[in-house]
Design a protein around this motif. Structure first.
Motif, PDB file in Angstrom:
ATOM      1  N   THR A 120       4.930  59.619  60.845  1.00  0.00           N
ATOM      2  CA  THR A 120       6.096  60.304  60.285  1.00  0.00           C
ATOM      3  C   THR A 120       5.925  61.815  60.369  1.00  0.00           C
ATOM      4  O   THR A 120       6.841  62.535  60.793  1.00  0.00           O
ATOM      5  CB  THR A 120       6.314  59.891  58.815  1.00  0.00           C
ATOM      6  N   ALA A 121       4.752  62.300  59.982  1.00  0.00           N
ATOM      7  CA  ALA A 121       4.476  63.739  60.062  1.00  0.00           C
ATOM      8  C   ALA A 121       4.534  64.224  61.504  1.00  0.00           C
ATOM      9  O   ALA A 121       5.064  65.310  61.786  1.00  0.00           O
ATOM     10  CB  ALA A 121       3.107  64.044  59.446  1.00  0.00           C
ATOM     11  N   LEU A 122       4.015  63.422  62.427  1.00  0.00           N
ATOM     12  CA  LEU A 122       4.057  63.788  63.841  1.00  0.00           C
ATOM     13  C   LEU A 122       5.486  63.854  64.350  1.00  0.00           C
ATOM     14  O   LEU A 122       5.869  64.805  65.050  1.00  0.00           O
ATOM     15  CB  LEU A 122       3.258  62.771  64.656  1.00  0.00           C
ATOM     16  N   LEU A 123       6.300  62.870  63.989  1.00  0.00           N
ATOM     17  CA  LEU A 123       7.699  62.838  64.418  1.00  0.00           C
ATOM     18  C   LEU A 123       8.472  64.024  63.854  1.00  0.00           C
ATOM     19  O   LEU A 123       9.252  64.668  64.577  1.00  0.00           O
ATOM     20  CB  LEU A 123       8.347  61.523  63.971  1.00  0.00           C
ATOM     21  N   VAL A 124       8.242  64.335  62.598  1.00  0.00           N
ATOM     22  CA  VAL A 124       8.889  65.500  61.982  1.00  0.00           C
ATOM     23  C   VAL A 124       8.490  66.773  62.718  1.00  0.00           C
ATOM     24  O   VAL A 124       9.334  67.626  63.031  1.00  0.00           O
ATOM     25  CB  VAL A 124       8.524  65.595  60.485  1.00  0.00           C
ATOM     26  N   GLY A 125       7.201  66.911  63.014  1.00  0.00           N
ATOM     27  CA  GLY A 125       6.728  68.100  63.710  1.00  0.00           C
ATOM     28  C   GLY A 125       7.338  68.252  65.090  1.00  0.00           C
ATOM     29  O   GLY A 125       7.729  69.349  65.485  1.00  0.00           O
ATOM     30  N   VAL A 126       7.430  67.152  65.827  1.00  0.00           N
ATOM     31  CA  VAL A 126       8.021  67.200  67.168  1.00  0.00           C
ATOM     32  C   VAL A 126       9.491  67.612  67.096  1.00  0.00           C
ATOM     33  O   VAL A 126       9.957  68.457  67.876  1.00  0.00           O
ATOM     34  CB  VAL A 126       7.883  65.829  67.863  1.00  0.00           C
ATOM     35  N   ILE A 127      10.230  67.038  66.154  1.00  0.00           N
ATOM     36  CA  ILE A 127      11.651  67.371  66.007  1.00  0.00           C
ATOM     37  C   ILE A 127      11.824  68.855  65.678  1.00  0.00           C
ATOM     38  O   ILE A 127      12.687  69.539  66.243  1.00  0.00           O
ATOM     39  CB  ILE A 127      12.308  66.494  64.922  1.00  0.00           C
ATOM     40  N   PHE A 148      11.873  65.638  53.104  1.00  0.00           N
ATOM     41  CA  PHE A 148      11.465  64.494  52.287  1.00  0.00           C
ATOM     42  C   PHE A 148      11.032  63.290  53.118  1.00  0.00           C
ATOM     43  O   PHE A 148      10.914  62.185  52.590  1.00  0.00           O
ATOM     44  CB  PHE A 148      12.616  64.099  51.354  1.00  0.00           C
ATOM     45  N   ALA A 149      10.799  63.503  54.402  1.00  0.00           N
ATOM     46  CA  ALA A 149      10.400  62.387  55.267  1.00  0.00           C
ATOM     47  C   ALA A 149       9.002  61.882  54.906  1.00  0.00           C
ATOM     48  O   ALA A 149       8.783  60.671  54.792  1.00  0.00           O
ATOM     49  CB  ALA A 149      10.469  62.806  56.734  1.00  0.00           C
ATOM     50  N   ILE A 150       8.053  62.784  54.743  1.00  0.00           N
ATOM     51  CA  ILE A 150       6.692  62.373  54.402  1.00  0.00           C
ATOM     52  C   ILE A 150       6.650  61.687  53.035  1.00  0.00           C
ATOM     53  O   ILE A 150       6.021  60.625  52.899  1.00  0.00           O
ATOM     54  CB  ILE A 150       5.720  63.564  54.473  1.00  0.00           C
ATOM     55  N   PRO A 151       7.311  62.235  51.999  1.00  0.00           N
ATOM     56  CA  PRO A 151       7.357  61.501  50.737  1.00  0.00           C
ATOM     57  C   PRO A 151       7.962  60.107  50.865  1.00  0.00           C
ATOM     58  O   PRO A 151       7.491  59.160  50.214  1.00  0.00           O
ATOM     59  CB  PRO A 151       8.216  62.407  49.840  1.00  0.00           C
ATOM     60  N   ALA A 152       8.997  59.961  51.679  1.00  0.00           N
ATOM     61  CA  ALA A 152       9.597  58.638  51.880  1.00  0.00           C
ATOM     62  C   ALA A 152       8.593  57.693  52.528  1.00  0.00           C
ATOM     63  O   ALA A 152       8.523  56.504  52.194  1.00  0.00           O
ATOM     64  CB  ALA A 152      10.856  58.758  52.735  1.00  0.00           C
ATOM     65  N   ALA A 153       7.790  58.225  53.465  1.00  0.00           N
ATOM     66  CA  ALA A 153       6.760  57.408  54.101  1.00  0.00           C
ATOM     67  C   ALA A 153       5.680  57.009  53.103  1.00  0.00           C
ATOM     68  O   ALA A 153       5.143  55.899  53.158  1.00  0.00           O
ATOM     69  CB  ALA A 153       6.144  58.163  55.277  1.00  0.00           C
ATOM     70  N   ALA A 162      12.079  56.810  57.298  1.00  0.00           N
ATOM     71  CA  ALA A 162      11.771  57.994  56.494  1.00  0.00           C
ATOM     72  C   ALA A 162      12.608  59.191  56.941  1.00  0.00           C
ATOM     73  O   ALA A 162      13.090  59.974  56.109  1.00  0.00           O
ATOM     74  CB  ALA A 162      10.284  58.325  56.599  1.00  0.00           C
ATOM     75  N   ILE A 163      12.783  59.337  58.259  1.00  0.00           N
ATOM     76  CA  ILE A 163      13.618  60.417  58.792  1.00  0.00           C
ATOM     77  C   ILE A 163      15.052  60.269  58.293  1.00  0.00           C
ATOM     78  O   ILE A 163      15.672  61.234  57.827  1.00  0.00           O
ATOM     79  CB  ILE A 163      13.592  60.407  60.338  1.00  0.00           C
ATOM     80  N   LYS A 164      15.593  59.069  58.393  1.00  0.00           N
ATOM     81  CA  LYS A 164      16.975  58.826  57.950  1.00  0.00           C
ATOM     82  C   LYS A 164      17.128  59.055  56.452  1.00  0.00           C
ATOM     83  O   LYS A 164      18.106  59.654  56.002  1.00  0.00           O
ATOM     84  CB  LYS A 164      17.381  57.401  58.315  1.00  0.00           C
ATOM     85  N   GLU A 165      16.168  58.569  55.685  1.00  0.00           N
ATOM     86  CA  GLU A 165      16.255  58.718  54.227  1.00  0.00           C
ATOM     87  C   GLU A 165      16.187  60.186  53.823  1.00  0.00           C
ATOM     88  O   GLU A 165      16.920  60.629  52.935  1.00  0.00           O
ATOM     89  CB  GLU A 165      15.129  57.935  53.559  1.00  0.00           C
ATOM     90  N   SER A 166      15.306  60.942  54.474  1.00  0.00           N
ATOM     91  CA  SER A 166      15.200  62.365  54.164  1.00  0.00           C
ATOM     92  C   SER A 166      16.500  63.095  54.480  1.00  0.00           C
ATOM     93  O   SER A 166      16.967  63.921  53.680  1.00  0.00           O
ATOM     94  CB  SER A 166      14.043  62.988  54.957  1.00  0.00           C
ATOM     95  N   PHE A 167      17.076  62.799  55.636  1.00  0.00           N
ATOM     96  CA  PHE A 167      18.322  63.454  56.025  1.00  0.00           C
ATOM     97  C   PHE A 167      19.424  63.164  55.005  1.00  0.00           C
ATOM     98  O   PHE A 167      20.156  64.078  54.594  1.00  0.00           O
ATOM     99  CB  PHE A 167      18.752  62.980  57.414  1.00  0.00           C
TER     100      PHE A 167
END
Length: 227
Positions: A120-127, A148-153, A162-167
């Motif tokens: 999740t952290a890697l995906l967030v960083g790439v985006i 909030f992606a990492i907290p969701a994970a 996690a990406i969708k929930e954070s958004f």
């Protein structure tokens, strides 16, 4: 908004202060590793660049090759610190999740988290990196919306979920999320000036995000366990 942000800040501060060994030892280890990688890359860069500069010195034409070689090697060193930072984030997130559940993390638990959080952290960083390359503004938007992606994970969501929930959570609480981002930016700027605060910066940021995620999700924040 003030209540949520105040509660999250208090939770992050108390969680860090009541578990200093786990967070700070992990932070010290990762900071030293990152410093060594960057310093080694710069050292190699100078070793490679200086002979090239000596060879081109008699020429009247400026040669950017040695300088580009130096920065290229330093860039490789910087890229090698990315997994170090990701592991640091995931460890802090895992430790924060344990604190939310009433526990006290060990040094080992603060060093690394499960693969779900790492991806999740890697995906967030790439985006964020891709968005930053695309004229900077998309990267800034991604930084806010994926806070909030990492907290969701941590709470069990897969990387995509996690990406969708954070958004969704950030969109539904946009004002609070933006203010949280600005506060975190100020704290990061100030904390970056001292070594002791640098090693506490990543865990504090992750704990603050966890606290805001819990509050915005309608859950009360627990009092971090004392020693």
């Amino acid at each position: 908004m003030g209540s949520d942000l105040g509660g999250a800040l208090q939770f992050a501060g108390n969680a860090l202060l009541r578990n200093p060994v786990a967070f700070l030892i992990a932070g010290l280890i990762y900071s030293v590793v990152a410093f060594v990688l960057i310093a080694a890359a710069m050292g190699v860069g100078f070793v490679v660049m200086i002979p090239q500069l000596e060879q081109t010195a008699p020429s009247d034409t400026a040669d950017l090759g040695p300088i580009l070689t130096f920065y290229g090697i330093v860039l490789v060193g910087a890229l090698l610190t990315v997994p170090v930072t990701l592991l640091w984030q995931t460890g802090s997130a895992r430790a924060g999740g344990l604190i939310l559940d009433g526990g006290r993390p060990s040094i080992g638990q603060a060093m690394a988290g499960p693969m779900r959080i790492f991806l999740t952290a890697l995906l967030v960083g790439v985006i964020i990196v891709v968005g930053t390359i695309l004229l900077y503004i998309p990267g800034l938007i991604a930084t806010v919306m994926l806070m909030f992606a990492i907290p969701a994970a941590v709470r069990g969501a897969s990387p995509g979920a996690a990406i969708k929930e954070s958004f969704t959570l950030a969109k539904n609480n946009l004002g609070t999320t933006i203010v949280t981002y600005l506060v975190l930016t100020v704290i990061t700027s100030v904390a970056s000036m001292l070594v002791i605060t640098v090693i506490a910066l990543v865990p504090f940021a992750v704990l603050l995000q966890l606290g805001m995620y819990e509050r915005l999700s309608g859950r009360a924040l627990p009092e971090p366990a004392r020693a």
